[in-house]
Design a protein around this motif. Sequence first.
Motif, PDB file in Angstrom:
ATOM      1  N   MET A  18      34.212 -35.036  22.866  1.00  0.00           N
ATOM      2  CA  MET A  18      34.151 -33.624  22.645  1.00  0.00           C
ATOM      3  C   MET A  18      34.975 -32.978  23.877  1.00  0.00           C
ATOM      4  O   MET A  18      35.803 -32.416  23.620  1.00  0.00           O
ATOM      5  CB  MET A  18      32.663 -32.718  23.133  1.00  0.00           C
ATOM      6  CG  MET A  18      32.725 -31.333  23.273  1.00  0.00           C
ATOM      7  SD  MET A  18      30.960 -30.801  23.405  1.00  0.00           S
ATOM      8  CE  MET A  18      31.228 -28.928  23.508  1.00  0.00           C
TER       9      MET A  18
ATOM     10  N   ASN B  80      29.530 -39.428  22.513  1.00  0.00           N
ATOM     11  CA  ASN B  80      29.983 -38.277  21.882  1.00  0.00           C
ATOM     12  C   ASN B  80      30.435 -36.824  22.884  1.00  0.00           C
ATOM     13  O   ASN B  80      31.307 -36.105  22.513  1.00  0.00           O
ATOM     14  CB  ASN B  80      28.568 -37.600  21.401  1.00  0.00           C
ATOM     15  CG  ASN B  80      28.180 -38.203  19.985  1.00  0.00           C
ATOM     16  OD1 ASN B  80      28.943 -38.727  19.302  1.00  0.00           O
ATOM     17  ND2 ASN B  80      26.728 -38.468  19.903  1.00  0.00           N
TER      18      ASN B  80
ATOM     19  N   MET C 191      27.458 -28.155  24.337  1.00  0.00           N
ATOM     20  CA  MET C 191      27.459 -29.373  24.823  1.00  0.00           C
ATOM     21  C   MET C 191      26.089 -29.945  24.910  1.00  0.00           C
ATOM     22  O   MET C 191      25.648 -30.951  24.839  1.00  0.00           O
ATOM     23  CB  MET C 191      28.192 -29.589  25.989  1.00  0.00           C
ATOM     24  CG  MET C 191      28.221 -31.056  26.582  1.00  0.00           C
ATOM     25  SD  MET C 191      29.355 -31.260  27.880  1.00  0.00           S
ATOM     26  CE  MET C 191      30.944 -31.271  27.032  1.00  0.00           C
TER      27      MET C 191
ATOM     28  N   MET D 257      32.863 -30.028  16.946  1.00  0.00           N
ATOM     29  CA  MET D 257      33.337 -30.149  18.248  1.00  0.00           C
ATOM     30  C   MET D 257      33.570 -31.524  18.648  1.00  0.00           C
ATOM     31  O   MET D 257      34.358 -31.809  19.620  1.00  0.00           O
ATOM     32  CB  MET D 257      32.261 -29.379  18.974  1.00  0.00           C
ATOM     33  CG  MET D 257      31.064 -30.181  19.085  1.00  0.00           C
ATOM     34  SD  MET D 257      29.951 -29.515  20.049  1.00  0.00           S
ATOM     35  CE  MET D 257      28.328 -30.722  20.001  1.00  0.00           C
ATOM     36  N   LEU D 258      33.472 -32.462  17.740  1.00  0.00           N
ATOM     37  CA  LEU D 258      33.600 -33.915  18.257  1.00  0.00           C
ATOM     38  C   LEU D 258      34.755 -34.339  17.754  1.00  0.00           C
ATOM     39  O   LEU D 258      35.513 -35.460  17.779  1.00  0.00           O
ATOM     40  CB  LEU D 258      32.577 -34.667  17.868  1.00  0.00           C
ATOM     41  CG  LEU D 258      31.147 -34.408  18.486  1.00  0.00           C
ATOM     42  CD1 LEU D 258      30.002 -35.644  17.826  1.00  0.00           C
ATOM     43  CD2 LEU D 258      31.046 -34.369  19.725  1.00  0.00           C
TER      44      LEU D 258
END
Length: 258
Positions: A159, A155, A135, A116-117
């Motif tokens: 995302m 981070n 998240m 997701m990053l």
Amino acid sequence: MESETKQKNNQEDTVAPSSVLTYLDPHYWNDRFAKEEHYEWLKDYSHFRHLILEHIQPNSSVLELGCGNSQLSDEMYKNGIKDITCTDLSPIAVEKVQKRLLFKEFKEIKAMVADMLDLRFADDSFDVVIEKGTMDVLFVDSGDPWNPKPETVSNVMAMLQGIHRVLKPDGIYISISFGQPHFRRPLFEAPNFTWSMKWSTFGDGFHYFFYTLKKGTRTLNSPQPSEKITFPSICLYQDELEGEDYLFRTNIDDIDDN
């Protein structure tokens, strides 16, 4: 009610962490998914189904981030939302999702490993990006919720930038979260995003937040006011005190923000 009873029974087999920091370890999730068949964070689909159907059309292309062993995609499929791509960093979780979807003959849903990053999808690929509690994992070691650690902010922004990029020009990002609006707004409405934040709540004891961020609803670099929102006192039910949501929630934001 039946699904929540099954959930409670399933918690007995859950690989509960010794510390919330364990949630940041990919090996923990692989081990957990190898042993655990199903777990729903932040209540099951029945509690926010009305909100899903309000914002997602049957012909929408949907990207789910951090699917784990949740059955969110299965429930959306039953409501006619079938163009779904489920992703998770854990290959074990993805393999189990693929087997489950094959067994149910939900052929339109795809499942794949993805970070997701660092989303590897083309620009403007999806009508909707959705995540439920995914998240929130980034905030378990964030420090002061009013001034998160630089690593946490980095981070979260990575995302969000990926989500913003893969959404179509009028796409919607849905975040189902423990995080309260006054903590999420500075990140969600950073100057380099063209979406604006709206939210609803659901749940009886905990306040769960259903955020919708529609791309293209504001111009880049437009300032947004900061606000602190007051909520009624939290009255926790016994099943919520016993569940993992309690451990997770109390490390995302303090219950008492005063």
